[in-house]
Design a protein around this motif. Structure first.
Motif, PDB file in Angstrom:
ATOM      1  N   GLY B  24       0.828  -1.204   0.000  1.00 21.34           N
ATOM      2  CA  GLY B  24       0.000   0.000   0.000  1.00 21.34           C
ATOM      3  C   GLY B  24       0.858   1.248   0.000  1.00 21.34           C
ATOM      4  N   MET B  25       1.898   1.242   0.818  1.00 28.82           N
ATOM      5  CA  MET B  25       2.686   2.476   0.917  1.00 28.82           C
ATOM      6  C   MET B  25       3.522   2.703  -0.328  1.00 28.82           C
ATOM      7  SD  MET B  25       5.332   1.465   3.814  1.00 28.82           S
ATOM      8  CE  MET B  25       7.050   1.221   3.574  1.00 28.82           C
ATOM      9  N   ILE B  26       3.959   1.623  -0.961  1.00 28.14           N
ATOM     10  CA  ILE B  26       4.696   1.793  -2.221  1.00 28.14           C
ATOM     11  C   ILE B  26       3.793   2.452  -3.249  1.00 28.14           C
ATOM     12  CG2 ILE B  26       5.717   0.554  -4.167  1.00 28.14           C
ATOM     13  CD1 ILE B  26       6.912  -1.388  -2.229  1.00 28.14           C
ATOM     14  N   LEU B  27       2.536   1.979  -3.325  1.00 27.72           N
ATOM     15  CA  LEU B  27       1.573   2.526  -4.285  1.00 27.72           C
ATOM     16  C   LEU B  27       1.368   4.021  -4.039  1.00 27.72           C
ATOM     17  CD1 LEU B  27      -0.254   1.334  -6.521  1.00 27.72           C
ATOM     18  CD2 LEU B  27      -2.110   1.436  -4.851  1.00 27.72           C
ATOM     19  N   VAL B  28       1.140   4.379  -2.760  1.00 30.77           N
ATOM     20  CA  VAL B  28       0.844   5.776  -2.436  1.00 30.77           C
ATOM     21  C   VAL B  28       2.047   6.666  -2.719  1.00 30.77           C
ATOM     22  CG1 VAL B  28       0.264   7.341  -0.554  1.00 30.77           C
ATOM     23  CG2 VAL B  28      -0.921   5.162  -0.765  1.00 30.77           C
ATOM     24  N   TYR B  29       3.259   6.194  -2.334  1.00 29.21           N
ATOM     25  CA  TYR B  29       4.464   6.979  -2.615  1.00 29.21           C
ATOM     26  C   TYR B  29       4.649   7.152  -4.120  1.00 29.21           C
ATOM     27  CZ  TYR B  29       6.277   6.783   2.214  1.00 29.21           C
ATOM     28  OH  TYR B  29       6.473   6.936   3.556  1.00 29.21           O
ATOM     29  N   ALA B  30       4.316   6.098  -4.884  1.00 31.42           N
ATOM     30  CA  ALA B  30       4.494   6.174  -6.333  1.00 31.42           C
ATOM     31  C   ALA B  30       3.581   7.233  -6.932  1.00 31.42           C
ATOM     32  CB  ALA B  30       4.234   4.811  -6.959  1.00 31.42           C
ATOM     33  N   VAL B  31       2.314   7.281  -6.455  1.00 29.75           N
ATOM     34  CA  VAL B  31       1.383   8.300  -6.946  1.00 29.75           C
ATOM     35  C   VAL B  31       1.911   9.683  -6.593  1.00 29.75           C
ATOM     36  CG1 VAL B  31      -0.936   9.229  -6.701  1.00 29.75           C
ATOM     37  CG2 VAL B  31      -0.605   6.762  -6.850  1.00 29.75           C
ATOM     38  N   ALA B  32       2.391   9.836  -5.338  1.00 30.12           N
ATOM     39  CA  ALA B  32       2.917  11.138  -4.905  1.00 30.12           C
ATOM     40  C   ALA B  32       4.095  11.544  -5.784  1.00 30.12           C
ATOM     41  CB  ALA B  32       3.345  11.054  -3.441  1.00 30.12           C
ATOM     42  N   LEU B  33       4.953  10.564  -6.092  1.00 28.15           N
ATOM     43  CA  LEU B  33       6.104  10.861  -6.945  1.00 28.15           C
ATOM     44  C   LEU B  33       5.651  11.376  -8.303  1.00 28.15           C
ATOM     45  CD1 LEU B  33       9.084  10.806  -7.723  1.00 28.15           C
ATOM     46  CD2 LEU B  33       8.824   8.412  -8.327  1.00 28.15           C
ATOM     47  N   PHE B  34       4.641  10.696  -8.865  1.00 31.18           N
ATOM     48  CA  PHE B  34       4.123  11.112 -10.170  1.00 31.18           C
ATOM     49  C   PHE B  34       3.640  12.564 -10.106  1.00 31.18           C
ATOM     50  CE2 PHE B  34       0.441  11.649 -12.944  1.00 31.18           C
ATOM     51  CZ  PHE B  34       1.039  11.442 -14.172  1.00 31.18           C
ATOM     52  N   LEU B  35       2.911  12.886  -9.050  1.00 38.95           N
ATOM     53  CA  LEU B  35       2.383  14.246  -8.914  1.00 38.95           C
ATOM     54  C   LEU B  35       3.511  15.267  -8.781  1.00 38.95           C
ATOM     55  CD1 LEU B  35      -0.615  13.474  -6.537  1.00 38.95           C
ATOM     56  CD2 LEU B  35      -0.701  13.989  -8.973  1.00 38.95           C
ATOM     57  N   PHE B  36       4.559  14.907  -8.015  1.00 35.90           N
ATOM     58  CA  PHE B  36       5.681  15.836  -7.837  1.00 35.90           C
ATOM     59  C   PHE B  36       6.407  16.070  -9.154  1.00 35.90           C
ATOM     60  CE2 PHE B  36       5.841  14.594  -3.158  1.00 35.90           C
ATOM     61  CZ  PHE B  36       5.324  15.804  -2.748  1.00 35.90           C
ATOM     62  N   VAL B  37       6.552  15.000  -9.935  1.00 39.14           N
ATOM     63  CA  VAL B  37       7.235  15.144 -11.225  1.00 39.14           C
ATOM     64  C   VAL B  37       6.400  16.032 -12.145  1.00 39.14           C
ATOM     65  CG1 VAL B  37       7.974  13.911 -13.289  1.00 39.14           C
ATOM     66  CG2 VAL B  37       8.493  12.976 -11.038  1.00 39.14           C
ATOM     67  N   PHE B  38       5.078  15.805 -12.095  1.00 36.28           N
ATOM     68  CA  PHE B  38       4.171  16.636 -12.885  1.00 36.28           C
ATOM     69  C   PHE B  38       4.343  18.103 -12.508  1.00 36.28           C
ATOM     70  CE2 PHE B  38       0.211  18.668 -13.988  1.00 36.28           C
ATOM     71  CZ  PHE B  38      -0.095  18.098 -15.222  1.00 36.28           C
ATOM     72  N   GLU B  39       4.406  18.354 -11.195  1.00 33.42           N
ATOM     73  CA  GLU B  39       4.571  19.727 -10.719  1.00 33.42           C
ATOM     74  C   GLU B  39       5.887  20.327 -11.213  1.00 33.42           C
ATOM     75  OE1 GLU B  39       5.460  20.347  -6.498  1.00 33.42           O
ATOM     76  OE2 GLU B  39       4.130  22.074  -6.551  1.00 33.42           O
ATOM     77  N   ALA B  40       6.945  19.513 -11.133  1.00 36.15           N
ATOM     78  CA  ALA B  40       8.256  20.018 -11.541  1.00 36.15           C
ATOM     79  C   ALA B  40       8.267  20.354 -13.026  1.00 36.15           C
ATOM     80  CB  ALA B  40       9.333  18.986 -11.213  1.00 36.15           C
ATOM     81  N   ALA B  41       7.537  19.562 -13.838  1.00 35.95           N
ATOM     82  CA  ALA B  41       7.589  19.732 -15.281  1.00 35.95           C
ATOM     83  C   ALA B  41       6.626  20.801 -15.775  1.00 35.95           C
ATOM     84  CB  ALA B  41       7.296  18.392 -15.958  1.00 35.95           C
ATOM     85  N   TYR B  42       5.433  20.837 -15.189  1.00 34.38           N
ATOM     86  CA  TYR B  42       4.394  21.717 -15.744  1.00 34.38           C
ATOM     87  C   TYR B  42       4.039  22.885 -14.841  1.00 34.38           C
ATOM     88  CZ  TYR B  42       3.986  17.932 -19.046  1.00 34.38           C
ATOM     89  OH  TYR B  42       4.275  17.008 -19.997  1.00 34.38           O
ATOM     90  N   GLY B  43       4.652  22.965 -13.658  1.00 34.81           N
ATOM     91  CA  GLY B  43       4.317  24.063 -12.758  1.00 34.81           C
ATOM     92  C   GLY B  43       4.910  25.370 -13.245  1.00 34.81           C
ATOM     93  N   ARG B  44       4.512  26.467 -12.594  1.00 33.40           N
ATOM     94  CA  ARG B  44       5.107  27.759 -12.929  1.00 33.40           C
ATOM     95  C   ARG B  44       6.156  28.083 -11.898  1.00 33.40           C
ATOM     96  NH1 ARG B  44       0.770  31.858 -12.905  1.00 33.40           N
ATOM     97  NH2 ARG B  44       2.582  33.176 -12.521  1.00 33.40           N
ATOM     98  N   ARG B  45       7.273  28.616 -12.355  1.00 37.65           N
ATOM     99  CA  ARG B  45       8.361  28.918 -11.439  1.00 37.65           C
ATOM    100  C   ARG B  45       8.010  30.184 -10.669  1.00 37.65           C
ATOM    101  NH1 ARG B  45      13.956  30.167 -11.433  1.00 37.65           N
ATOM    102  NH2 ARG B  45      15.144  28.490 -10.492  1.00 37.65           N
ATOM    103  N   GLN B  46       7.843  30.053  -9.368  1.00 32.26           N
ATOM    104  CA  GLN B  46       7.404  31.184  -8.559  1.00 32.26           C
ATOM    105  C   GLN B  46       8.364  31.407  -7.410  1.00 32.26           C
ATOM    106  OE1 GLN B  46       3.610  29.805  -7.272  1.00 32.26           O
ATOM    107  NE2 GLN B  46       2.526  30.661  -9.044  1.00 32.26           N
ATOM    108  N   SER B  47       8.331  32.639  -6.893  1.00 35.51           N
ATOM    109  CA  SER B  47       9.077  32.904  -5.666  1.00 35.51           C
ATOM    110  C   SER B  47       8.367  32.217  -4.511  1.00 35.51           C
ATOM    111  CB  SER B  47       9.122  34.401  -5.397  1.00 35.51           C
ATOM    112  OG  SER B  47      10.192  34.964  -6.097  1.00 35.51           O
ATOM    113  N   LEU B  48       9.132  31.658  -3.629  1.00 27.66           N
ATOM    114  CA  LEU B  48       8.530  30.984  -2.494  1.00 27.66           C
ATOM    115  C   LEU B  48       8.134  32.026  -1.467  1.00 27.66           C
ATOM    116  CD1 LEU B  48      10.987  28.029  -2.124  1.00 27.66           C
ATOM    117  CD2 LEU B  48       8.824  28.102  -3.327  1.00 27.66           C
ATOM    118  N   THR B  49       6.903  31.971  -0.995  1.00 25.99           N
ATOM    119  CA  THR B  49       6.488  32.923   0.026  1.00 25.99           C
ATOM    120  C   THR B  49       7.033  32.469   1.367  1.00 25.99           C
ATOM    121  OG1 THR B  49       4.487  31.644   0.215  1.00 25.99           O
ATOM    122  CG2 THR B  49       4.373  33.653  -1.097  1.00 25.99           C
TER     123      THR B  49
END
Lengths: 519, 329
Positions: B24-49
């Protein structure tokens, strides 16, 4: 006449003192320390790749047998004694000198800093990494009073129109303590090599051992240890118990060991008892006794042709390390006529026939103990004056008389000539390690001090803060705050800002109160 | 005389549950990883508040007469952001809970501390790595490390399940001590923090290359251009090592005290001891290098990566290449 040749302009020659200064400066520089640290790490690697005499002499001997050409070359470079080799000692001693040479001047400077007042307020506070300024109706005295309240934990010096405050001295103190503790640790380790000793003893159930040099199978004294004057304690093994996982995938794995001991601190002391377990050593008179291993000592009774018992004792057999305690041993029977008897034997605690029809041990516990002996008759060679190992039979002057059938407890083997040997049972034995190391407490104290010093030096943030308050031309008070941190990062800046904001807020509050009082 | 142990006390139901939780935890971490990669690739580069100090909002408005000046402007902290990253954080937190539940159920199933073999160590190290990442994300807003931390976590979990798995059971008598809770926990925690630092350091080296290229006016590919600021990554990596180093020191010393109690000497140059010593020295060199002119930046980063390599070798290499007293671990 020829013109005298112009000598090239020589670099100013360094005097011996100059060279010494230069060498010292290089040795105590951080760059050298870094290189020495790397060498220390690199030098440690071969010690993990090659067998070490300090860890296992047998493995080193095996390496010599397997690599007869390479091993002597490696040995020339002390690669089987890396951690006690001259070249490794050279690295860490240079590192210690470098460290002490770097830390002691810093300790001196830190001591002077601790004695001195916080430094005079700089003229231009706005050039500090952090600076803030505001105006208030409060008097400078009120500003300083509030600032002192906010600067708790700082050392404060009053310079008239300004306060100078400093905090975080523990960082440098921790740094000095950490580095000197490492030296202390090294000295403790060295003391062990001088004043400590360790030795191995094999003790069969119901037998006792007195702590004298002759009781040991192996004894390793420190350079300054008088082997005749070690602690005079006495230990008896009353009973040993081992339990093993019975079923499942981990069957045969040891679950617990326990040895019941009776001991005396010295010959006249009362008897005391101790349960010796793997993580529970016996501490007696400054020495520690550890349970290292265990095994089986089958007992044999030998009767001569006339029916006299000439041998009746337990003989420790050594575990082959197959996980099921198949053990080898030697029985020597010198007191029998006309010729002496000798046996080599295999002890199987849980004897069973395997798929090939061979007799093996299938479990480490003694479920079905059996012994198979090979007999020899002749001269054991005990009177030759050469010391013999009790685990080896010297058969040069002996004649083989054949193998016994597998013997269960109570079985006898009739030997040609009328003598008999009976397998009467077995007793457990334990191998003990006795270690005496008077420097242990100092090593521990150094290690604890090192950790505490490390925590201080990594987490304490030394900071200087100045608060200046002066009456301006319009009668209002101009407050200036400057902050200087010795560490990188935004955390100290945040602290300075917090201080400036709070001071500002408090003074505004008191302004408001003063205003209300006026009205 | 020998007394036989009355069967090994393993609770099969709990043990099964614990094994299922790993998947279960491998599955959940894998989904989280996918989302993080998506964010890194398609997100907008912003200043961190919130990383900037003087923008302390409320108090700033209140103190309009407080004039602040900083000698050096704070470095700009930029990273790629996307709404799915928030979901990724939530998934990571869920994964952490499953991870914790797995460890607890395994501990209860066997009735001992749940770190007695390689499989259990790896699971615990992953827990600490993810926890250290979540800590960094909350404290230093280092959410952008998600992808870089979860890649090694998932790799480790895969290795654990595929090659290191061992069924629930008791440990050898040498491990039966309260010191296992102290010594191993400290080292597992330190390893988790070192892992986050290692991920941040690798990202730092990539981001630095991007910045150097950009400074030279060269074109940088899309994902590389969206990496967080190098300076920020360097700081996170350093902070994680500052946290982990004293823990590692403490763990090694606790191990020495335990060795004194179990083996009759506090230091015996066992291969595991040698390599934990080497790891310690290299990280100590890193900390010194950061304080030495000419060694900061990429040079120090490489030292910390060497340290991380030693750490990994100590964990995997030493166990499989050498025989030593730590052979069960």
């Amino acid at each position: 006449m020829t013109e005298p040749q112009q000598a090239p302009p020589a670099a100013p020659a360094l005097s011996p003192l100059g060279w010494a200064r230069w060498a010292w400066r290089v040795l105590t520089s951080m760059r050298t320390a870094l290189i020495l640290l790397f060498l220390l790490a690199l030098g440690a690697i071969p010690g993990s790749l090659l067998p070490q005499r300090g860890v296992s002499v047998e493995e080193v001997q095996n390496y010599f047998l397997e690599h007869p050409d390479l091993a002597p070359v490696l040995d020339r470079f002390f690669l089987f004694d890396v951690y006690s080799s001259p070249w490794y000692a050279a690295i860490y001693l240079l590192l210690v000198v470098s460290l002490v040479g770097c830390v002691l001047p810093r300790a001196g400077a830190h001591y002077r800093l601790l004695r001195a007042r916080p430094p005079k307020t700089p003229r231009r506070l706005d050039r500090m990494p952090y600076s803030a300024t505001f105006e208030t109706d409060a008097t400078p005295e009120q500003v300083f009073a509030e600032a002192r309240g906010l600067l708790r934990g700082h050392r404060i010096a009053d310079y008239g129109d300004s306060l100078s405050a400093e905090t975080g001295y523990l960082r440098e103190t921790g740094n000095v303590v950490f580095h000197l503790s490492l030296v202390g640790l090294l000295v403790s380790v060295a003391c062990t090599a001088f004043f400590g000793y360790r030795g191995n003893v094999l003790l069969i159930e119901e037998d006792a051992f007195a702590n004298t040099l002759t009781s040991y199978d192996a004894f390793y004294p420190g350079i300054a240890v008088d082997s005749a004057k070690i602690q005079p304690f006495w230990i008896r093994l009353d009973e040993f118990e081992a339990s093993f996982v019975e079923e499942g995938g981990m069957a045969g794995q040891a679950a617990s060991y326990r040895a019941d001991l009776t001991y005396r601190e010295h010959p006249d002391a009362p008897e005391e008892s101790h349960i010796l377990e793997v993580n529970h050593p016996l501490r007696v008179d400054g020495a520690q006794v550890y349970l290292l291993g265990h095994g089986y000592a089958p007992t044999f009774r030998v009767t001569d042709a006339d029916g006299h018992v000439v041998f009746d004792q337990a003989v420790p057999f050594l575990d082959r390390g197959d996980g099921n305690f198949t053990s080898d041993g030697v029985v020597k029977v010198p007191d029998i006529a006309p010729e002496q008897l000798g046996f080599t034997g295999v002890f199987l605690p849980s004897a069973a026939t395997d798929d090939n029809g061979d007799l093996v041990s299938e479990f480490p516990d003694a479920r079905n103990p059996m012994v198979v002996l090979k007999g020899f008759v002749g001269d054991l060679g005990l009177d030759s004056g050469n010391p013999q190992s009790v685990y080896q039979l010297y058969t040069k002057r002996m004649e083989e008389i054949g193998d016994s059938a597998p013997l269960a407890v109570g079985d006898r083997w009739e030997l040609p000539g009328g003598a008999t040997i009976e397998f009467t049972g077995y007793r457990d034995y334990v191998t003990l390690l006795v270690a005496s190391d008077p420097a242990r407490p100092y090593a521990l104290a150094s290690a604890v001090a090192a950790v505490l010093g490390l925590l201080c030096t990594l987490f304490v943030q030394p900071r200087r803060v100045w608060v200046r308050a002066r009456r301006g031309a319009d009668g209002r008070t101009v407050v200036e705050i400057g902050g200087l941190a010795k560490t990188e990062g935004a955390a100290p800046l945040r602290r300075f800002h917090e201080l400036a904001t709070q001071l500002n807020q408090r003074l505004r509050r008191s302004d408001c109160q003063a205003d209300m009082e006026k009205e | 005389m020998h007394v036989l142990a009355a069967g090994s006390a393993v609770d099969p139901a709990l043990s099964n549950l614990s094994d299922n939780l790993v998947l279960g935890m491998i599955l959940v971490y894998a989904v989280a990883l996918f989302l993080f990669v998506f964010e890194a690739a398609y997100g907008r580069r912003q200043s961190l508040t919130g990383t900037r100090l003087v923008a302390v909002g409320a108090s700033e408005a209140e103190n309009s007469d407080l004039k602040v000046s900083l000698r050096e402007q704070e470095p700009e902290a930029k990273a790629s952001r996307h709404v799915v990253g928030k979901i990724g954080m939530a998934m990571t937190a869920v994964g952490l809970l499953l991870n914790l539940a797995q460890i607890v159920t395994r501990g209860l199933a066997v009735g001992r501390w749940p770190w007695g073999n390689m499989f259990e160590f790896v699971i615990a190290i992953c827990l600490c790595g993810v926890a250290a990442f979540l800590f960094a994300a909350m404290r230093y807003r280092a959410h952008y490390l998600g992808a870089f931390v979860l890649v090694p976590v998932l790799l480790l979990l895969g290795i654990a399940v595929r090659w290191l798995y061992s069924e629930s059971g008791p440990v050898v008598p040498a491990l039966d001590s309260y010191w296992i809770a102290i010594h191993v926990s400290a080292l597992i925690l330190a390893t988790g923090a070192f892992m986050v630092s290692g991920s941040a350091t690798i990202t730092y080296l990539l981001a630095r290359r991007t910045e150097v290229k950009q400074a030279l006016g060269q074109q940088v590919s899309a994902i590389a251009a969206k990496l967080p600021s190098a300076e920020l990554l360097d700081r996170i990596a350093h902070r994680m090592i500052v946290l982990a180093f004293p823990l590692w020191t403490f763990g090694v010393i606790a191990g020495a005290i335990w060795a004194d109690e179990a083996w009759g000497r506090y230091w015996g140059w066992d291969p595991k001891e040698v390599w934990s010593f080497i790891t310690w020295i290299v990280y100590a060199a890193y900390l010194h290098a950061r304080a030495t002119a000419g060694w900061q930046g990429p040079k120090a980063a490489w030292i910390s990566l060497i340290g991380f390599g030693c750490l990994l070798f100590n964990f995997f290499g030493v166990n499989y290449l050498f025989s030593g007293l730590h052979s069960y671990a």
